[in-house]
Write a protein that holds these residues in place. Structure first.
Motif, PDB file in Angstrom:
ATOM      1  N   GLY A   1     126.357  40.619  24.508  1.00 41.43           N
ATOM      2  CA  GLY A   1     125.177  39.776  24.400  1.00 41.43           C
ATOM      3  C   GLY A   1     124.138  40.247  23.405  1.00 41.43           C
ATOM      4  N   VAL A   2     124.390  41.375  22.743  1.00 45.87           N
ATOM      5  CA  VAL A   2     123.419  41.949  21.804  1.00 45.87           C
ATOM      6  C   VAL A   2     124.088  42.151  20.446  1.00 45.87           C
ATOM      7  CG1 VAL A   2     122.009  43.996  21.298  1.00 45.87           C
ATOM      8  CG2 VAL A   2     122.098  43.070  23.619  1.00 45.87           C
ATOM      9  N   GLY A   3     123.383  41.775  19.374  1.00 45.21           N
ATOM     10  CA  GLY A   3     123.897  41.954  18.027  1.00 45.21           C
ATOM     11  C   GLY A   3     123.767  43.403  17.575  1.00 45.21           C
ATOM     12  N   GLU A   4     123.840  43.566  16.264  1.00 41.65           N
ATOM     13  CA  GLU A   4     123.715  44.913  15.705  1.00 41.65           C
ATOM     14  C   GLU A   4     122.409  45.557  16.173  1.00 41.65           C
ATOM     15  OE1 GLU A   4     124.152  47.115  11.366  1.00 41.65           O
ATOM     16  OE2 GLU A   4     123.394  45.057  11.434  1.00 41.65           O
ATOM     17  N   ALA A   5     122.448  46.856  16.401  1.00 37.69           N
ATOM     18  CA  ALA A   5     121.256  47.538  16.897  1.00 37.69           C
ATOM     19  C   ALA A   5     121.093  48.873  16.190  1.00 37.69           C
ATOM     20  CB  ALA A   5     121.362  47.757  18.404  1.00 37.69           C
ATOM     21  N   VAL A   6     119.851  49.340  16.171  1.00 35.32           N
ATOM     22  CA  VAL A   6     119.550  50.700  15.712  1.00 35.32           C
ATOM     23  C   VAL A   6     119.065  51.481  16.917  1.00 35.32           C
ATOM     24  CG1 VAL A   6     117.955  52.096  14.340  1.00 35.32           C
ATOM     25  CG2 VAL A   6     119.056  50.086  13.324  1.00 35.32           C
ATOM     26  N   GLN A   7     119.667  52.635  17.137  1.00 34.51           N
ATOM     27  CA  GLN A   7     119.215  53.521  18.202  1.00 34.51           C
ATOM     28  C   GLN A   7     118.609  54.769  17.573  1.00 34.51           C
ATOM     29  OE1 GLN A   7     122.563  54.204  20.812  1.00 34.51           O
ATOM     30  NE2 GLN A   7     122.404  52.169  21.727  1.00 34.51           N
ATOM     31  N   ALA A   8     117.662  55.372  18.280  1.00 34.36           N
ATOM     32  CA  ALA A   8     117.014  56.585  17.773  1.00 34.36           C
ATOM     33  C   ALA A   8     116.649  57.486  18.943  1.00 34.36           C
ATOM     34  CB  ALA A   8     115.756  56.223  16.983  1.00 34.36           C
ATOM     35  N   GLU A   9     116.692  58.785  18.682  1.00 28.36           N
ATOM     36  CA  GLU A   9     116.126  59.755  19.629  1.00 28.36           C
ATOM     37  C   GLU A   9     114.684  59.939  19.198  1.00 28.36           C
ATOM     38  OE1 GLU A   9     118.595  63.187  19.211  1.00 28.36           O
ATOM     39  OE2 GLU A   9     120.180  62.359  20.460  1.00 28.36           O
ATOM     40  N   ASP A  10     113.759  59.360  19.954  1.00 25.96           N
ATOM     41  CA  ASP A  10     112.388  59.288  19.458  1.00 25.96           C
ATOM     42  C   ASP A  10     111.660  60.629  19.632  1.00 25.96           C
ATOM     43  OD1 ASP A  10     111.204  59.422  22.000  1.00 25.96           O
ATOM     44  OD2 ASP A  10     110.623  57.314  22.032  1.00 25.96           O
ATOM     45  N   PRO A  11     110.473  60.768  19.052  1.00 28.74           N
ATOM     46  CA  PRO A  11     109.780  62.068  19.089  1.00 28.74           C
ATOM     47  C   PRO A  11     109.404  62.520  20.503  1.00 28.74           C
ATOM     48  CG  PRO A  11     108.828  60.655  17.406  1.00 28.74           C
ATOM     49  CD  PRO A  11     109.769  59.802  18.194  1.00 28.74           C
ATOM     50  N   LEU A  12     109.409  61.598  21.460  1.00 24.89           N
ATOM     51  CA  LEU A  12     109.085  61.960  22.844  1.00 24.89           C
ATOM     52  C   LEU A  12     110.326  62.393  23.610  1.00 24.89           C
ATOM     53  CD1 LEU A  12     106.695  58.963  23.634  1.00 24.89           C
ATOM     54  CD2 LEU A  12     106.104  61.213  22.695  1.00 24.89           C
ATOM     55  N   GLY A  13     111.523  62.201  23.003  1.00 25.26           N
ATOM     56  CA  GLY A  13     112.753  62.637  23.657  1.00 25.26           C
ATOM     57  C   GLY A  13     113.528  61.516  24.329  1.00 25.26           C
ATOM     58  N   PHE A  14     113.145  60.262  24.053  1.00 27.73           N
ATOM     59  CA  PHE A  14     113.824  59.116  24.669  1.00 27.73           C
ATOM     60  C   PHE A  14     114.774  58.473  23.660  1.00 27.73           C
ATOM     61  CE2 PHE A  14     110.031  59.831  27.028  1.00 27.73           C
ATOM     62  CZ  PHE A  14     110.367  59.549  28.341  1.00 27.73           C
ATOM     63  N   THR A  15     115.881  57.937  24.167  1.00 30.67           N
ATOM     64  CA  THR A  15     116.756  57.119  23.335  1.00 30.67           C
ATOM     65  C   THR A  15     116.234  55.694  23.388  1.00 30.67           C
ATOM     66  OG1 THR A  15     118.656  58.547  23.697  1.00 30.67           O
ATOM     67  CG2 THR A  15     119.109  56.297  22.993  1.00 30.67           C
ATOM     68  N   VAL A  16     115.771  55.215  22.230  1.00 33.72           N
ATOM     69  CA  VAL A  16     115.237  53.862  22.132  1.00 33.72           C
ATOM     70  C   VAL A  16     116.171  53.040  21.252  1.00 33.72           C
ATOM     71  CG1 VAL A  16     112.815  54.408  22.587  1.00 33.72           C
ATOM     72  CG2 VAL A  16     113.700  54.581  20.244  1.00 33.72           C
ATOM     73  N   GLU A  17     116.188  51.744  21.491  1.00 34.94           N
ATOM     74  CA  GLU A  17     117.065  50.844  20.736  1.00 34.94           C
ATOM     75  C   GLU A  17     116.266  49.655  20.249  1.00 34.94           C
ATOM     76  OE1 GLU A  17     121.098  49.827  22.233  1.00 34.94           O
ATOM     77  OE2 GLU A  17     120.392  47.755  22.152  1.00 34.94           O
ATOM     78  N   PHE A  18     116.651  49.156  19.069  1.00 36.87           N
ATOM     79  CA  PHE A  18     116.011  47.985  18.477  1.00 36.87           C
ATOM     80  C   PHE A  18     117.109  46.995  18.117  1.00 36.87           C
ATOM     81  CE2 PHE A  18     113.561  51.752  17.879  1.00 36.87           C
ATOM     82  CZ  PHE A  18     112.300  51.372  18.286  1.00 36.87           C
ATOM     83  N   PHE A  19     116.960  45.746  18.541  1.00 34.41           N
ATOM     84  CA  PHE A  19     117.953  44.718  18.206  1.00 34.41           C
ATOM     85  C   PHE A  19     117.225  43.419  17.923  1.00 34.41           C
ATOM     86  CE2 PHE A  19     117.948  41.961  21.952  1.00 34.41           C
ATOM     87  CZ  PHE A  19     117.278  42.740  22.873  1.00 34.41           C
TER      88      PHE A  19
END
Ligand SMILES: [Fe+2]
Length: 341
Positions: free
Chosen positions: A105-123
């Motif tokens: 249900g989700v297209g291409e995404a960018v994931q990052a290990e953010d400066p606070l230590g969380f895995t965040v995703e953008f789609f």
């Protein structure tokens, strides 16, 4: 440091939780709370609220240890994926491109290990599901409408505020005193928040907040849990928050992940919307009726995973032991109450 233009984030869209017993999690989230099932497999459930258009607000994935795997934001355009990648690269964060379809249900995404230590995703691309807003015949439990917000535990609330400001979030409310920012609520969509910070040993996920339309839906899930002798899963509330004015209850799922059912906050979309600053000494800030916050709400939270699915180590808070002791004596709880070693 001059950062690149951040991605244009629309809102907090979904989270992925690792659960140790998928059948138990299904019973809690689907049968009791009332989430709609968008898709399921032997190892994962994809759930959405009754108002939701996108495929899911919550992924429950079976795994050996309970954890929060990622927090996902929807962005305005496909070009915002490139902006997200450049933004996090400039911060020195590890990133990964996830091809379309890896997450149903989700297209291409960018994931990052953010400066606070969380895995965040953008789609950006998302399959639209049937909106069940007027399928009153299907509704159960708390009738959750959509994901409203994430709340995370961070060791340095001011640093978290600065980072999310750089990501384009507005500030709606705080808990503070002259020296310390104890908690902050920040938004992209035009409500009180998409993200909030609780001070403590981070990075951990404090809770996922799901919106209901009416306060009786918050009360009804409490009655249902009472009837089933599952009252231990009601951790805090129901009550009225001072911050955000929301009517709320906090529940704990079978793995201990914390879920808030939340309604009746307010519009924040006008330019120059003023920040509401609560004194840490105001007993109404966490509960408008002055009810005390249970200790577990401050101390317990979910482990978060890195991009490879490994648990992130906790960072100590930046306050010195002396400051912590003073605050514990003078101020009371706001994530800063535990006695120093
Ligand atoms: Fe919340």
């Amino acid at each position: 440091m001059e950062l690149p233009v951040p991605p244009d984030i629309v809102r907090a869209a979904y989270a992925e939780l690792v659960v140790t017993d998928l059948a138990e999690a299904r019973r809690f989230y689907v049968d009791l709370l009332g989430f709609a099932v968008s898709a399921e497999s032997d190892t994962a459930l994809y759930l959405r609220g009754y108002d939701e258009l996108i495929h899911h607000n919550l992924i429950l994935r079976a795994g050996p240890e309970a954890a929060a795997a990622r927090l996902a934001y929807r962005v305005r355009t496909a070009a915002d994926l490139d902006r997200a990648e450049a933004f996090f690269a400039a911060l020195g964060s590890r990133t990964a491109r996830v091809p379309a379809g890896v997450t149903p249900g989700v297209g291409e995404a960018v994931q990052a290990e953010d400066p606070l230590g969380f895995t965040v995703e953008f789609f950006f691309e998302a399959a639209y599901a049937e909106r069940l807003q007027q399928r009153y015949d299907l509704r159960r439990g708390a009738e959750p409408a959509r994901l409203d917000h994430f709340n995370i535990v961070v060791s340095d609330v001011r640093a978290a505020y600065s980072y999310y400001s750089s990501l384009g979030f507005g500030l709606s409310e705080t808990i503070e005193d002259d020296q310390t920012l104890y908690a902050a609520w920040m938004f992209r969509k035009q409500t009180v928040h998409d993200m909030a910070f609780t001070g403590g040993e981070g990075p951990r996920l404090h809770h996922l907040g799901f919106f209901t339309h009416e306060s009786h839906q918050v009360l009804r899930i409490c009655d249902i849990l009472g009837s089933l002798h599952a009252e231990a899963q009601i951790e805090r509330g129901p009550g009225r928050h001072g911050v955000s004015n929301a009517f709320y209850v906090y529940l704990r799922d079978p793995d201990g992940h914390r879920v808030e059912l939340y309604t009746s906050d307010y519009y924040t979309g006008d330019p120059g919307h003023p920040v509401l600053r609560w004194s840490v000494r105001d007993p109404r800030r966490r509960d408008f009726w002055g009810h005390p916050v249970v200790p577990s709400w401050y101390s317990e939270a979910s482990t978060v995973l890195d991009l490879d699915g490994r648990p992130r180590p906790l960072l100590a808070r930046e306050q010195t032991a002396e400051q912590m002791a003073e605050r514990a004596a003078e101020v009371g709880a706001d994530g800063f109450t535990r006695s120093p070693l």
